[in-house]
Write a protein that holds these residues in place. Structure first.
Motif, PDB file in Angstrom:
ATOM      1  N   ALA A  36       0.828  -1.204   0.000  1.00  8.59           N
ATOM      2  CA  ALA A  36       0.000   0.000   0.000  1.00  8.59           C
ATOM      3  C   ALA A  36       0.863   1.255   0.000  1.00  8.59           C
ATOM      4  O   ALA A  36       0.531   2.256  -0.639  1.00  8.59           O
ATOM      5  N   THR A  37       1.999   1.193   0.700  1.00  9.09           N
ATOM      6  CA  THR A  37       2.913   2.327   0.746  1.00  9.09           C
ATOM      7  C   THR A  37       3.476   2.629  -0.640  1.00  9.09           C
ATOM      8  O   THR A  37       3.645   3.789  -1.019  1.00  9.09           O
ATOM      9  N   CYS A  38       3.749   1.590  -1.403  1.00 13.38           N
ATOM     10  CA  CYS A  38       4.391   1.757  -2.713  1.00 13.38           C
ATOM     11  C   CYS A  38       3.405   1.975  -3.862  1.00 13.38           C
ATOM     12  O   CYS A  38       3.798   2.478  -4.921  1.00 13.38           O
ATOM     13  N   SER A  39       2.159   1.599  -3.693  1.00 18.22           N
ATOM     14  CA  SER A  39       1.228   1.598  -4.824  1.00 18.22           C
ATOM     15  C   SER A  39       0.985   2.980  -5.416  1.00 18.22           C
ATOM     16  O   SER A  39       0.938   3.134  -6.643  1.00 18.22           O
ATOM     17  N   SER A  40       0.834   4.008  -4.600  1.00  8.86           N
ATOM     18  CA  SER A  40       0.575   5.343  -5.149  1.00  8.86           C
ATOM     19  C   SER A  40       1.790   5.865  -5.912  1.00  8.86           C
ATOM     20  O   SER A  40       1.643   6.485  -6.971  1.00  8.86           O
ATOM     21  N   HIS A  41       2.979   5.606  -5.391  1.00  7.97           N
ATOM     22  CA  HIS A  41       4.196   6.037  -6.084  1.00  7.97           C
ATOM     23  C   HIS A  41       4.349   5.298  -7.406  1.00  7.97           C
ATOM     24  O   HIS A  41       4.707   5.897  -8.422  1.00  7.97           O
ATOM     25  N   LEU A  42       4.077   4.013  -7.414  1.00  6.16           N
ATOM     26  CA  LEU A  42       4.189   3.234  -8.653  1.00  6.16           C
ATOM     27  C   LEU A  42       3.166   3.679  -9.695  1.00  6.16           C
ATOM     28  O   LEU A  42       3.461   3.709 -10.890  1.00  6.16           O
ATOM     29  N   THR A  43       1.974   4.045  -9.248  1.00 10.63           N
ATOM     30  CA  THR A  43       0.953   4.546 -10.169  1.00 10.63           C
ATOM     31  C   THR A  43       1.399   5.865 -10.800  1.00 10.63           C
ATOM     32  O   THR A  43       1.293   6.046 -12.024  1.00 10.63           O
TER      33      THR A  43
END
Length: 163
Positions: A122-129
């Protein structure tokens, strides 16, 4: 940001020792210096163009492709410079980010608790998007051969990149 995520997820107990103010300042400064230097070089090349005929660009901003199409001078050097800049800056930084995220995913997959894995993803998902949208649109805009560049497609993709 991917290095920050890497340290936060893979080295959580060492985070405060690694991510000090000085390192963050150096990372930001290096990004600014590299970006300014490469943009300045590109701006010098653009300033040597001559224009004749229409002076209106069918675009949201003064992007390279429409500007090159309006120029009367030879733009082959600028197309080559764009290719080098794309390769060096965009693809180089993308490779560094992907290596960082591969290390992060390796650490996440070896976490013992399912809730810890879920929180890390969840921490990485917004950055990856955000990365997928930014790098995807950049590659679509600037990695096409010159004869295949469609101004209509570029306009839509540039809007996505800007938003």
């Amino acid at each position: 940001m991917s290095f920050d995520r890497y340290v936060a997820i893979c080295q959580p107990l060492h985070y405060a020792a690694i991510m000090k103010q000085q390192l963050c300042s150096h990372l930001v400064g290096a990004g600014w210096v590299i970006g300014f230097t490469l943009s300045s070089y590109h701006l010098v090349l653009l300033s040597k163009l001559t224009f004749c005929g229409p002076n209106k660009i069918q675009h949201f901003f003064c992007d390279n492709s429409p500007l090159f199409k309006l120029s009367c001078s030879d733009t082959s050097l600028l197309w080559k410079a764009d290719s080098v800049l794309l390769s060096f800056v965009v693809l180089g930084s993308l490779c560094l980010i992907l290596v960082s995220y591969m290390c992060i995913f390796h650490c996440i997959l070896h976490m013992p608790s399912a809730s810890g894995r879920k929180k890390a993803f969840a921490t990485c998902s917004s950055h990856l998007t955000a990365l997928a949208i930014a790098y995807g649109s950049c590659i679509v805009l600037y990695a096409q051969p010159t004869e295949e560049v469609s101004l209509e497609t570029n306009t839509v993709v540039a809007l996505l990149n800007t938003v």
